[in-house]
Design an enzyme around this catalytic site. Structure first.
Site, PDB file in Angstrom:
ATOM      1  N   LYS A  66      23.291  27.468 -14.759  1.00  0.00           N
ATOM      2  CA  LYS A  66      24.476  26.649 -14.523  1.00  0.00           C
ATOM      3  C   LYS A  66      24.111  25.287 -13.936  1.00  0.00           C
ATOM      4  O   LYS A  66      24.808  24.290 -14.188  1.00  0.00           O
ATOM      5  CB  LYS A  66      25.447  27.381 -13.594  1.00  0.00           C
ATOM      6  CG  LYS A  66      26.100  28.599 -14.253  1.00  0.00           C
ATOM      7  CD  LYS A  66      26.901  28.218 -15.498  1.00  0.00           C
ATOM      8  CE  LYS A  66      27.703  29.359 -16.054  1.00  0.00           C
ATOM      9  NZ  LYS A  66      28.496  28.981 -17.238  1.00  0.00           N
ATOM     10  N   TYR A  69      21.321  32.996 -13.012  1.00  0.00           N
ATOM     11  CA  TYR A  69      22.642  32.437 -13.317  1.00  0.00           C
ATOM     12  C   TYR A  69      22.776  31.039 -12.719  1.00  0.00           C
ATOM     13  O   TYR A  69      23.213  30.098 -13.390  1.00  0.00           O
ATOM     14  CB  TYR A  69      23.724  33.364 -12.756  1.00  0.00           C
ATOM     15  CG  TYR A  69      25.133  32.886 -13.003  1.00  0.00           C
ATOM     16  CD1 TYR A  69      25.741  33.038 -14.247  1.00  0.00           C
ATOM     17  CD2 TYR A  69      25.870  32.288 -11.979  1.00  0.00           C
ATOM     18  CE1 TYR A  69      27.040  32.614 -14.466  1.00  0.00           C
ATOM     19  CE2 TYR A  69      27.175  31.864 -12.183  1.00  0.00           C
ATOM     20  CZ  TYR A  69      27.757  32.028 -13.428  1.00  0.00           C
ATOM     21  OH  TYR A  69      29.049  31.596 -13.642  1.00  0.00           O
TER      22      TYR A  69
END
Length: 247
Positions: free
Chosen positions: A159, A155
């Site tokens: 990002k 993640y």
């Protein structure tokens, strides 16, 4: 008073931050395309709610990781509203897992939705924006894209990629009068916090200088500003509404 563009696409707009952003733009007189994929009931509920208030909204189901579906969505928006002035790349997935336990499929899924999805949507809207010599792209990243999060390596990596994409694309699109910016939310009260216990949430509150968790409306307010004409000289920036959690 801020002046807002007319036609907005918000991806992943059925719940959480995306829902708040879609609602905020619609209530300010914008025409909003509500994109969703799996959360069908939530999307329909939002659409019916805003439509009942005579606000200008449309609903379109598309998996942002699939280019053909994204193209159909953008084409639909142009047919219905006459153009695309702002793209809010909000659609995303999250997962907490030890790095060593992440499967190749889970890694690919994270990149496909959180990063490739932005690539797909942005390329498609740019076919319209570049010829118009105007437009705004707002990418939703995360504080974990800035500082990284333990047990969320895939993640965090996706990002962080969103931030790099934002900065590079802002330089490329500047001569076309298109602004590209990034919002990196802090700890926000949405469904993504559901795995946390109340004790863990209280710890996060205590670690936040403003002594509260953020709301989806906090992030929507930031998106509204970046989409407004008052933000026309802002591009390539990462704004992080996080209550001081990351400084």
């Amino acid at each position: 008073m801020y002046k807002y563009p007319e036609n907005i696409i918000v991806t992943g707009a059925s719940r959480g931050i995306g829902r708040a952003i879609a609602e905020a733009f619609a209530r300010r007189g914008c025409s909003v395309l509500i994109n969703y994929n799996q959360s069908v009931e939530s999307a329909i509920t939002l659409y019916e709610k805003l439509s009942s208030e005579n606000l200008s909204v449309r609903l379109f189901r598309a998996d942002v990781s699939r280019r053909d579906e994204v193209k159909s969505m953008v084409d639909y928006c142009i047919r219905e509203f006459g153009g695309v002035d702002v793209l809010v790349n909000n659609a995303g997935i999250a997962e907490s897992k030890l790095f060593i336990d992440i499967t190749e499929e889970e890694w690919d899924d994270m990149m496909d939705v959180n990063l490739k999805g932005i690539f797909n949507c942005t390329q498609e809207v740019l076919k319209h924006m570049i010829s118009e010599k105007r437009g705004k792209i707002i990418n939703i990243s995360s504080i974990w894209g800035i500082v990284g999060a333990s047990c969320e390596v895939h993640y965090s990596a996706a990002k962080a990629g969103v931030i790099g994409l934002t900065k590079a694309l802002a330089k490329e699109l500047g001569p076309s009068n298109i602004q590209v910016n990034c919002i990196a939310p802090g700890i926000i009260k949405t469904d993504m916090l559901s795995p946390y216990s109340e004790e863990e949430l209280e710890e996060l509150r205590q670690e936040t200088p403003l002594m509260r968790l953020g709301t989806a409306e906090d992030i929507a307010a930031c998106a509204l500003f970046l989409a407004s004409r008052e933000a026309d000289f802002i591009t390539g920036q990462v704004i992080s509404p996080n209550g001081g959690y990351v400084i």
